[in-house]
Design a protein around this motif. Sequence first.
Motif, mmCIF file in Angstrom:
data_model
loop_
_atom_site.group_PDB
_atom_site.id
_atom_site.type_symbol
_atom_site.label_atom_id
_atom_site.label_comp_id
_atom_site.label_asym_id
_atom_site.label_seq_id
_atom_site.Cartn_x
_atom_site.Cartn_y
_atom_site.Cartn_z
ATOM 1 N N ASN A 53 -4.387 119.042 -98.517
ATOM 2 C CA ASN A 53 -5.573 118.396 -97.807
ATOM 3 C C ASN A 53 -5.220 117.046 -97.123
ATOM 4 O OD1 ASN A 53 -7.338 120.417 -98.922
ATOM 5 N ND2 ASN A 53 -7.721 119.046 -100.902
ATOM 6 N N ALA A 54 -4.129 116.407 -97.702
ATOM 7 C CA ALA A 54 -3.666 115.182 -97.093
ATOM 8 C C ALA A 54 -2.842 115.253 -95.682
ATOM 9 C CB ALA A 54 -2.988 114.332 -98.136
ATOM 10 N N GLN A 55 -2.164 116.380 -95.607
ATOM 11 C CA GLN A 55 -1.519 116.526 -94.389
ATOM 12 C C GLN A 55 -2.278 116.267 -93.164
ATOM 13 O OE1 GLN A 55 0.803 120.084 -95.515
ATOM 14 N NE2 GLN A 55 2.555 118.989 -96.029
ATOM 15 N N PRO A 56 -3.462 117.147 -92.654
ATOM 16 C CA PRO A 56 -4.175 117.118 -91.629
ATOM 17 C C PRO A 56 -4.562 115.578 -91.353
ATOM 18 C CG PRO A 56 -5.126 118.949 -92.826
ATOM 19 C CD PRO A 56 -4.162 118.113 -93.906
ATOM 20 N N GLU A 57 -5.263 114.820 -92.508
ATOM 21 C CA GLU A 57 -5.454 113.533 -92.523
ATOM 22 C C GLU A 57 -4.228 112.735 -91.734
ATOM 23 O OE1 GLU A 57 -8.599 112.196 -92.463
ATOM 24 O OE2 GLU A 57 -9.399 113.933 -92.872
ATOM 25 N N LYS A 69 4.548 108.407 -85.687
ATOM 26 C CA LYS A 69 4.844 109.461 -85.928
ATOM 27 C C LYS A 69 6.062 109.807 -87.165
ATOM 28 C CE LYS A 69 7.341 111.581 -82.877
ATOM 29 N NZ LYS A 69 7.965 112.185 -81.825
ATOM 30 N N ASN A 70 6.898 109.002 -86.789
ATOM 31 C CA ASN A 70 8.155 109.016 -87.951
ATOM 32 C C ASN A 70 7.685 108.629 -89.448
ATOM 33 O OD1 ASN A 70 9.424 109.987 -85.774
ATOM 34 N ND2 ASN A 70 11.058 108.262 -85.656
ATOM 35 N N THR A 71 6.672 107.714 -89.445
ATOM 36 C CA THR A 71 6.330 107.286 -90.696
ATOM 37 C C THR A 71 5.589 108.240 -91.379
ATOM 38 O OG1 THR A 71 5.966 105.033 -89.790
ATOM 39 C CG2 THR A 71 4.661 105.474 -91.832
ATOM 40 N N VAL A 72 4.587 109.016 -90.707
ATOM 41 C CA VAL A 72 4.005 110.204 -91.311
ATOM 42 C C VAL A 72 4.882 111.240 -91.665
ATOM 43 C CG1 VAL A 72 2.145 111.807 -90.849
ATOM 44 C CG2 VAL A 72 1.697 109.511 -90.220
ATOM 45 N N ALA A 73 5.855 111.609 -90.781
ATOM 46 C CA ALA A 73 6.752 112.730 -91.081
ATOM 47 C C ALA A 73 7.297 112.325 -92.366
ATOM 48 C CB ALA A 73 7.820 112.991 -89.794
ATOM 49 N N ARG A 74 7.892 111.258 -92.477
ATOM 50 C CA ARG A 74 8.757 110.579 -93.861
ATOM 51 C C ARG A 74 7.768 110.807 -94.923
ATOM 52 N NH1 ARG A 74 9.448 105.437 -92.419
ATOM 53 N NH2 ARG A 74 7.861 104.871 -93.642
ATOM 54 N N LYS A 75 6.520 110.157 -94.912
ATOM 55 C CA LYS A 75 5.770 110.382 -96.018
ATOM 56 C C LYS A 75 5.574 111.814 -96.408
ATOM 57 C CE LYS A 75 3.082 106.105 -95.354
ATOM 58 N NZ LYS A 75 3.392 105.429 -96.693
ATOM 59 N N MET A 76 5.046 112.632 -95.412
ATOM 60 C CA MET A 76 4.825 114.008 -95.948
ATOM 61 C C MET A 76 5.937 114.740 -96.321
ATOM 62 S SD MET A 76 2.322 116.002 -93.104
ATOM 63 C CE MET A 76 2.185 115.224 -91.533
ATOM 64 N N SER A 77 7.290 114.300 -95.768
ATOM 65 C CA SER A 77 8.379 115.061 -96.361
ATOM 66 C C SER A 77 8.608 114.702 -97.714
ATOM 67 C CB SER A 77 9.566 114.384 -95.623
ATOM 68 O OG SER A 77 10.859 114.868 -96.288
ATOM 69 N N ARG A 78 8.632 113.404 -98.223
ATOM 70 C CA ARG A 78 8.854 112.819 -99.446
ATOM 71 C C ARG A 78 7.734 113.334 -100.486
ATOM 72 N NH1 ARG A 78 10.801 106.564 -98.261
ATOM 73 N NH2 ARG A 78 12.737 106.993 -97.120
#
Length: 88
Positions: A53-57, A69-78
């Motif tokens: 649910n969080a990924q699309p947000e 973009k990189n901040t979100v990529a890092r957060k999603m990955s972790r």
Amino acid sequence: MANTPQSKKRARQSEARYAVNKARRSRIRTYLRKVEEAIASGDQTAAAEALKNAQPELARGVTKGVLHKNTVARKMSRLASRVKALNA
């Protein structure tokens, strides 16, 4: 203080944009908190659902210019790796 009509309009637009971005950032943080709480509870299915649910947000935050973009990529990955680790 804004003097010209153009600068007055830009000040109004800036305030409106600030309010929208603030709400969007708050919404994203809420979704992230739900994922963190699900991870802390140790329930892998709940954590996976919260992450889904969080990924699309998070992605929407990038497209709207609220987050980098990189901040979100890092957060999603972790987060994904932490959710995956719950299974083991």
